[in-house]
Scaffold this motif. Structure first.
Motif, PDB file in Angstrom:
ATOM      1  N   ALA A  15       0.842  -1.197   0.000  1.00  0.00           N
ATOM      2  CA  ALA A  15       0.000   0.000   0.000  1.00  0.00           C
ATOM      3  C   ALA A  15       0.877   1.248   0.000  1.00  0.00           C
ATOM      4  N   THR A  16       0.379   2.343  -0.557  1.00  0.00           N
ATOM      5  CA  THR A  16       1.135   3.591  -0.557  1.00  0.00           C
ATOM      6  C   THR A  16       1.373   4.097   0.860  1.00  0.00           C
ATOM      7  N   SER A  17       0.512   3.666   1.783  1.00  0.00           N
ATOM      8  CA  SER A  17       0.690   4.041   3.191  1.00  0.00           C
ATOM      9  C   SER A  17       1.753   3.205   3.886  1.00  0.00           C
ATOM     10  N   ASN A  18       2.135   2.107   3.234  1.00  0.00           N
ATOM     11  CA  ASN A  18       3.060   1.126   3.812  1.00  0.00           C
ATOM     12  C   ASN A  18       2.528   0.532   5.112  1.00  0.00           C
ATOM     13  N   GLU A  19       1.206   0.498   5.257  1.00  0.00           N
ATOM     14  CA  GLU A  19       0.578  -0.134   6.415  1.00  0.00           C
ATOM     15  C   GLU A  19       0.012  -1.488   6.004  1.00  0.00           C
ATOM     16  N   TRP A  20      -0.208  -2.342   7.020  1.00  0.00           N
ATOM     17  CA  TRP A  20      -0.613  -3.720   6.756  1.00  0.00           C
ATOM     18  C   TRP A  20      -1.790  -4.125   7.625  1.00  0.00           C
ATOM     19  N   ILE A  21      -2.502  -5.156   7.192  1.00  0.00           N
ATOM     20  CA  ILE A  21      -3.592  -5.759   7.967  1.00  0.00           C
ATOM     21  C   ILE A  21      -3.223  -7.216   8.231  1.00  0.00           C
ATOM     22  N   GLU A  22      -3.304  -7.626   9.477  1.00  0.00           N
ATOM     23  CA  GLU A  22      -3.001  -9.020   9.810  1.00  0.00           C
ATOM     24  C   GLU A  22      -4.225  -9.896   9.566  1.00  0.00           C
ATOM     25  N   SER A  23      -3.996 -11.037   8.968  1.00  0.00           N
ATOM     26  CA  SER A  23      -5.054 -12.027   8.755  1.00  0.00           C
ATOM     27  C   SER A  23      -4.901 -13.129   9.789  1.00  0.00           C
ATOM     28  N   GLU A  24      -5.980 -13.405  10.518  1.00  0.00           N
ATOM     29  CA  GLU A  24      -5.926 -14.399  11.587  1.00  0.00           C
ATOM     30  C   GLU A  24      -6.512 -15.730  11.129  1.00  0.00           C
ATOM     31  N   ASN A  25      -5.902 -16.805  11.584  1.00  0.00           N
ATOM     32  CA  ASN A  25      -6.385 -18.155  11.305  1.00  0.00           C
ATOM     33  C   ASN A  25      -7.496 -18.489  12.309  1.00  0.00           C
ATOM     34  N   PRO A  26      -8.727 -18.717  11.846  1.00  0.00           N
ATOM     35  CA  PRO A  26      -9.833 -18.968  12.786  1.00  0.00           C
ATOM     36  C   PRO A  26      -9.639 -20.216  13.644  1.00  0.00           C
ATOM     37  N   TYR A  27      -8.842 -21.167  13.179  1.00  0.00           N
ATOM     38  CA  TYR A  27      -8.629 -22.396  13.950  1.00  0.00           C
ATOM     39  C   TYR A  27      -7.648 -22.179  15.096  1.00  0.00           C
ATOM     40  N   THR A  28      -6.604 -21.375  14.855  1.00  0.00           N
ATOM     41  CA  THR A  28      -5.614 -21.138  15.905  1.00  0.00           C
ATOM     42  C   THR A  28      -5.896 -19.858  16.669  1.00  0.00           C
ATOM     43  N   GLY A  29      -6.670 -18.954  16.061  1.00  0.00           N
ATOM     44  CA  GLY A  29      -6.921 -17.664  16.677  1.00  0.00           C
ATOM     45  C   GLY A  29      -5.729 -16.733  16.633  1.00  0.00           C
ATOM     46  N   LYS A  30      -4.737 -17.058  15.791  1.00  0.00           N
ATOM     47  CA  LYS A  30      -3.502 -16.278  15.730  1.00  0.00           C
ATOM     48  C   LYS A  30      -3.249 -15.763  14.307  1.00  0.00           C
ATOM     49  N   PRO A  31      -2.550 -14.636  14.183  1.00  0.00           N
ATOM     50  CA  PRO A  31      -2.209 -14.116  12.860  1.00  0.00           C
ATOM     51  C   PRO A  31      -1.284 -15.075  12.123  1.00  0.00           C
ATOM     52  N   TRP A  32      -1.485 -15.178  10.814  1.00  0.00           N
ATOM     53  CA  TRP A  32      -0.616 -16.036  10.015  1.00  0.00           C
ATOM     54  C   TRP A  32      -0.104 -15.338   8.754  1.00  0.00           C
ATOM     55  N   ALA A  33      -0.742 -14.228   8.383  1.00  0.00           N
ATOM     56  CA  ALA A  33      -0.338 -13.518   7.172  1.00  0.00           C
ATOM     57  C   ALA A  33      -0.677 -12.050   7.327  1.00  0.00           C
ATOM     58  N   ARG A  34      -0.123 -11.236   6.431  1.00  0.00           N
ATOM     59  CA  ARG A  34      -0.518  -9.836   6.401  1.00  0.00           C
ATOM     60  C   ARG A  34      -0.679  -9.385   4.954  1.00  0.00           C
ATOM     61  N   VAL A  35      -1.644  -8.482   4.756  1.00  0.00           N
ATOM     62  CA  VAL A  35      -1.951  -7.954   3.429  1.00  0.00           C
ATOM     63  C   VAL A  35      -1.913  -6.437   3.496  1.00  0.00           C
ATOM     64  N   PRO A  36      -1.698  -5.758   2.368  1.00  0.00           N
ATOM     65  CA  PRO A  36      -1.604  -4.304   2.395  1.00  0.00           C
ATOM     66  C   PRO A  36      -2.899  -3.636   2.838  1.00  0.00           C
ATOM     67  N   ARG A  37      -2.766  -2.589   3.621  1.00  0.00           N
ATOM     68  CA  ARG A  37      -3.903  -1.748   3.980  1.00  0.00           C
ATOM     69  C   ARG A  37      -4.001  -0.649   2.917  1.00  0.00           C
ATOM     70  N   GLY A  38      -4.720  -0.968   1.852  1.00  0.00           N
ATOM     71  CA  GLY A  38      -4.806  -0.064   0.713  1.00  0.00           C
ATOM     72  C   GLY A  38      -5.424   1.274   1.070  1.00  0.00           C
ATOM     73  N   THR A  39      -5.108   2.270   0.256  1.00  0.00           N
ATOM     74  CA  THR A  39      -5.614   3.619   0.454  1.00  0.00           C
ATOM     75  C   THR A  39      -6.480   4.027  -0.739  1.00  0.00           C
ATOM     76  N   SER A  40      -7.069   5.212  -0.635  1.00  0.00           N
ATOM     77  CA  SER A  40      -7.851   5.728  -1.756  1.00  0.00           C
ATOM     78  C   SER A  40      -6.966   5.932  -2.986  1.00  0.00           C
ATOM     79  N   ARG A  41      -5.707   6.276  -2.764  1.00  0.00           N
ATOM     80  CA  ARG A  41      -4.771   6.422  -3.895  1.00  0.00           C
ATOM     81  C   ARG A  41      -4.557   5.098  -4.599  1.00  0.00           C
ATOM     82  N   ASP A  42      -4.442   4.027  -3.819  1.00  0.00           N
ATOM     83  CA  ASP A  42      -4.270   2.700  -4.418  1.00  0.00           C
ATOM     84  C   ASP A  42      -5.508   2.295  -5.199  1.00  0.00           C
ATOM     85  N   ALA A  43      -6.679   2.568  -4.629  1.00  0.00           N
ATOM     86  CA  ALA A  43      -7.925   2.221  -5.313  1.00  0.00           C
ATOM     87  C   ALA A  43      -8.052   2.986  -6.627  1.00  0.00           C
TER      88      ALA A  43
END
Length: 492
Positions: A15-43
């Motif tokens: 993302a242009t903000s260089n921020e991220w969103i953590e994706s949690e695994n519902p079985y473990t309840g813990k984060p396992w990946a992260r994806v970009p926190r997109g902005t209006s500029r990215d959209a």
């Protein structure tokens, strides 16, 4: 922690903000990946990339037949990558791997079907009533299409939009849920592998308020295809209406599953279980209202409870698991809240009603499969979509009463009847206000069968020939064969 990037034009990027969103695994309840926190500029960049691909790139000059061939190649790539994509969806959503593998092995059929349909979008010549005038009708792609998909079935719901949109000649920007983006991102790589030109398929990840507004209001977006809840659907419809965009909304449901006294009860039990407890009840078409004839009510509920009580909760990647966790933390809280609401309204919990516990459930977001009896159709648990493994049982005494209860809902996505009566098989589907009716079956979908709802369940249809019409503009062309032009002050 795995890291995934967005696809915009010919680039894979953060993302242009260089921020991220953590994706949690519902079985473990813990984060396992992260994806970009997109902005209006990215959209906006994604929309511009899609518009450029539609108007100036190779896609804009490609014949329908060649577009179809690319969709065939994509289907092959998807089939080859089915296990990997299924594993990603299991991690992101907690759905059973066995179900996801079956799902991913079936989804390529969509791209094969629409690949074959791409060069069969035919116009027509009309027998116009104007002397010396020639008239024909042509169908043209709209342009940039925004596809907004939820967290419960990311690739299925993406496919139900993208396959038809591309076959019609459009370009797309996909916005997956912030809770489950990884499988859609990885799927986007297959378009590159299949040979699609840059910009034809773009993926922007992030929150709806930060990304979705641009994707639903940008003047270059011609159509918005949305699947989600009714609140989100209203917001999309309001935003899109400001620039007169076309929309399709596949929203929620409170679908009735009606069991008559003459039904094959063992088959109906399996249908009811499949309708509401498969996918942990997290499907828009879930048969969450069981309407059962009073004469078989107690016997049928006993059969259901016995069947459900034997269900194994646990690791969704294991073949012996019957039901996985709820997909998100907020959804877990929502389901448990509705269970308490049901009790407060006076419904009787026949089984379940608690968080799933024990070694097999670990720290996952499990809810026991739950059945409530003594339910009236006026109760909140019978009127509001819970989107979890919760079944409400409502008795009826006659066919007319069953129809009245079934249709007494703000929704109208799906319905089912279980009967051996030929008369009911013929008459009941006509009387039920829903976009899909199953007879002695539940939760059956096909790329050939149009899917969508009436009333509060949405607008438009996905799948089948009906869907491709949603992504085309109809153009009417008149050609004057007369040497003289008619009087300009008189309509010809």
């Amino acid at each position: 922690m795995e890291e995934f990037l967005m696809r915009i034009g010919d680039r894979w990027q953060a993302a242009t903000s260089n921020e991220w969103i953590e994706s949690e695994n519902p079985y473990t309840g813990k984060p396992w990946a992260r994806v970009p926190r997109g902005t209006s500029r990215d959209a906006e960049a994604a929309v511009l990339a899609a518009h450029e691909a539609f108007t100036e790139g190779p896609w804009s000059r490609m014949s329908p037949a060649d577009r179809g061939l690319l969709l065939y190649k994509l289907a092959d790539c998807m089939a080859a990558d089915a296990e990997h994509l299924a594993e990603l969806e299991v991690r992101d959503t907690g759905k059973l791997k066995a179900e996801m593998l079956g799902n991913l092995r079936y989804l390529p059929r969509w791209y094969q079907y629409y690949g074959g349909l791409a060069d069969k979008i035919e116009g027509s010549v009309t027998p116009i009533d104007k002397p010396g005038m020639f008239h024909y009708v042509a169908y043209e792609p709209l342009g940039v299409v925004t596809c907004i998909v939820p967290w419960n079935s990311p690739l299925l719901l993406t496919t139900m939009k993208v396959a038809a949109a591309l076959a019609a000649g459009n370009t797309v920007v996909i916005k997956p849920s912030e809770f489950a983006s990884t499988s859609v991102i990885e799927f986007a790589r297959l378009f590159e592998k299949a040979g699609f030109p840059p910009g034809v398929v773009n993926v922007v990840t992030g929150y709806g308020a930060e990304v979705g507004e641009v994707l639903t209001t940008h003047p270059l977006v011609r159509r918005v295809a949305f699947t989600g809840g009714d609140v989100g659907g209203k917001a999309v419809a309001t935003a899109a209406a400001k620039t007169f965009k076309r929309i399709s909304l596949e929203l929620g449901g409170k679908s009735p599953n009606i069991v008559f006294a003459d039904a094959n009860l063992d088959a109906a039990v399996k249908g009811v279980i499949s309708g509401v407890f498969a996918a942990t009840g997290q499907t828009c078409m879930a048969g969450s209202r069981l309407l059962v004839h009073s004469s078989i009510h107690d016997r049928f509920v006993d059969k259901l409870v016995a069947f459900v009580s034997a269900a194994k909760l646990g690791d969704p990647s294991r073949p012996e698991t019957n039901m996985g966790p709820v997909s998100t933390r907020p959804q877990l809280e929502r389901v448990m809240k509705y269970i308490e609401i049901a009790r407060s309204e006076g419904a009787k919990c026949a089984t379940g009603g608690r968080r799933g516990s024990g070694e097999a459930c670990g720290d996952g977001w499990f809810v026991e499969p739950t059945i409530f009896t003594g339910v009236k159709n006026s109760m909140r648990i019978a009127r509001e979509e819970i989107f979890g493994p919760v079944l409400t049982v409502i008795p009826f005494d006659s066919d007319d009463e069953a129809v009245e209860i079934a249709n007494d809902t703000p929704y109208g996505l799906a319905a089912a009847i279980w009967t051996t009566s030929l008369e009911r098989v013929v008459k009941m589907p006509k009387r039920l206000h829903s976009g899909t009716v199953w007879v002695n079956a539940y939760r059956v979908v096909s790329y050939l069968a149009p899917f969508g709802g009436v009333k509060g369940s949405g607008i438009g249809r996905e799948n089948g020939i009906e869907a491709i019409k949603e992504y085309l503009e109809t153009k009417s062309v008149f050609i004057n064969g007369n040497p003289d032009v008619p009087n300009p002050f008189v309509m010809g």
